[in-house]
Enzyme design. Sequence first.
Site, PDB file in Angstrom:
ATOM      1  N   LYS A 187      -1.280  -9.557   2.434  1.00  0.00           N
ATOM      2  CA  LYS A 187      -0.709  -9.072   3.692  1.00  0.00           C
ATOM      3  C   LYS A 187      -1.691  -8.134   4.353  1.00  0.00           C
ATOM      4  O   LYS A 187      -2.335  -7.323   3.676  1.00  0.00           O
ATOM      5  CB  LYS A 187       0.618  -8.341   3.454  1.00  0.00           C
ATOM      6  CG  LYS A 187       1.261  -7.830   4.753  1.00  0.00           C
ATOM      7  CD  LYS A 187       2.636  -7.233   4.517  1.00  0.00           C
ATOM      8  CE  LYS A 187       2.594  -5.836   3.937  1.00  0.00           C
ATOM      9  NZ  LYS A 187       1.971  -4.842   4.870  1.00  0.00           N
ATOM     10  N   ASP A 190       0.832  -1.200   0.000  1.00  0.00           N
ATOM     11  CA  ASP A 190       0.000   0.000   0.000  1.00  0.00           C
ATOM     12  C   ASP A 190       0.869   1.254   0.000  1.00  0.00           C
ATOM     13  O   ASP A 190       0.373   2.364  -0.176  1.00  0.00           O
ATOM     14  CB  ASP A 190      -0.997  -0.003   1.154  1.00  0.00           C
ATOM     15  CG  ASP A 190      -0.354  -0.172   2.518  1.00  0.00           C
ATOM     16  OD1 ASP A 190       0.880  -0.158   2.606  1.00  0.00           O
ATOM     17  OD2 ASP A 190      -1.113  -0.334   3.501  1.00  0.00           O
ATOM     18  N   SER A 191       2.191   1.073   0.136  1.00  0.00           N
ATOM     19  CA  SER A 191       3.128   2.177  -0.073  1.00  0.00           C
ATOM     20  C   SER A 191       3.045   2.715  -1.497  1.00  0.00           C
ATOM     21  O   SER A 191       3.525   3.825  -1.779  1.00  0.00           O
ATOM     22  CB  SER A 191       4.563   1.725   0.207  1.00  0.00           C
ATOM     23  OG  SER A 191       4.918   0.613  -0.602  1.00  0.00           O
ATOM     24  N   GLU A 230      -2.352  -5.726   8.150  1.00  0.00           N
ATOM     25  CA  GLU A 230      -1.758  -5.146   9.354  1.00  0.00           C
ATOM     26  C   GLU A 230      -2.702  -5.296  10.537  1.00  0.00           C
ATOM     27  O   GLU A 230      -3.916  -5.346  10.373  1.00  0.00           O
ATOM     28  CB  GLU A 230      -1.459  -3.660   9.138  1.00  0.00           C
ATOM     29  CG  GLU A 230      -0.463  -3.376   8.031  1.00  0.00           C
ATOM     30  CD  GLU A 230      -0.237  -1.883   7.829  1.00  0.00           C
ATOM     31  OE1 GLU A 230      -0.595  -1.080   8.721  1.00  0.00           O
ATOM     32  OE2 GLU A 230       0.310  -1.511   6.783  1.00  0.00           O
ATOM     33  N   ASP A 271      -0.821  -6.275  -0.701  1.00  0.00           N
ATOM     34  CA  ASP A 271      -1.324  -5.631   0.504  1.00  0.00           C
ATOM     35  C   ASP A 271      -2.836  -5.444   0.419  1.00  0.00           C
ATOM     36  O   ASP A 271      -3.362  -5.062  -0.632  1.00  0.00           O
ATOM     37  CB  ASP A 271      -0.682  -4.251   0.662  1.00  0.00           C
ATOM     38  CG  ASP A 271       0.236  -4.172   1.863  1.00  0.00           C
ATOM     39  OD1 ASP A 271       0.046  -4.954   2.816  1.00  0.00           O
ATOM     40  OD2 ASP A 271       1.148  -3.321   1.848  1.00  0.00           O
ATOM     41  N   GLU A 279       7.958  -4.334  11.445  1.00  0.00           N
ATOM     42  CA  GLU A 279       8.396  -3.016  10.967  1.00  0.00           C
ATOM     43  C   GLU A 279       8.664  -2.083  12.140  1.00  0.00           C
ATOM     44  O   GLU A 279       7.862  -1.986  13.076  1.00  0.00           O
ATOM     45  CB  GLU A 279       7.354  -2.384  10.046  1.00  0.00           C
ATOM     46  CG  GLU A 279       7.786  -1.005   9.559  1.00  0.00           C
ATOM     47  CD  GLU A 279       6.926  -0.426   8.452  1.00  0.00           C
ATOM     48  OE1 GLU A 279       7.241   0.696   8.004  1.00  0.00           O
ATOM     49  OE2 GLU A 279       5.963  -1.080   8.032  1.00  0.00           O
TER      50      GLU A 279
END
Length: 273
Positions: free
Chosen positions: A117, A49-50, A119, A88, A186
């Site tokens: 992925k 998502d970066s 979070e 993501d 992270e």
Amino acid sequence: MSTHAEIKRVTVPQLRACKGQRKIAALTAHNFSTARIIDEYLDFILIGDSTAMVAYGLPNTLSITLEQIAQHTAAVVRATKHACIVADMPFGTYQESLEQAFRNAAYLVSHGADAVKLEGGAVMAPTIEFLVARGIPVLAHVGLMPQYVNTMGGYLAQGKTPDAAARILGDAKAHEQAGAFGVVLEGVAEALGTEITEQLSIPTIGIGASVSCDGQILVTEDMLGLSGERVPKFVKRYANLEESMRSAVQRYADEVRASKFPEPQHCFAVKRS
């Protein structure tokens, strides 16, 4: 008949089996050109998502959509043959319910992702268990979580106190028990990254964690010098492609304006005496 051996992608079970055997190398990608170049060197590629920040210039990761990630995933899949592809799940696409999470994860898989992925702390363990039980491999992400930037008060290192470290370790263990095949760590204290890696039976992927992690990942633009002057503390720049690109573009523009490009060899049907 072709005699070339078929190139097979790295699989999720193969990634998990790297624990204690060898390090896992990973980077991000969001376009065909970059993915094509980095594919052969990596174990997995993350469509992060970066992408919101490096491809769209947005201030954080929170506003990229599922559809955007899906299209970038499809482009990366088309460009690659070797690396496992992890996508993501954007903010707001999996937190509402188990059913929402499965529907949106399946959408990314339909665009070629081998895994997704997500979070979150231990609260996301039931979601991971739900997805894995239905055939969708999950890479967890704990510690500094960019999707939690508003509740964390910024991109701040995590796990610096005993209580915070214990909580993150608990998060990682909950995700392992839920069936995640690996955990991204992270922005955590180095000692914590080492401790989590030692206590888990699944791979840890560090980004600003510890060299002891079972693998490492960086944003490709950061490590290639394409993200401007400010980069996170944990980034090592392996090239300065911005400088190279500026030099090349300046030379091109200068030659165009001086009528030095194109030359005869760059033109069609040029009459020669």
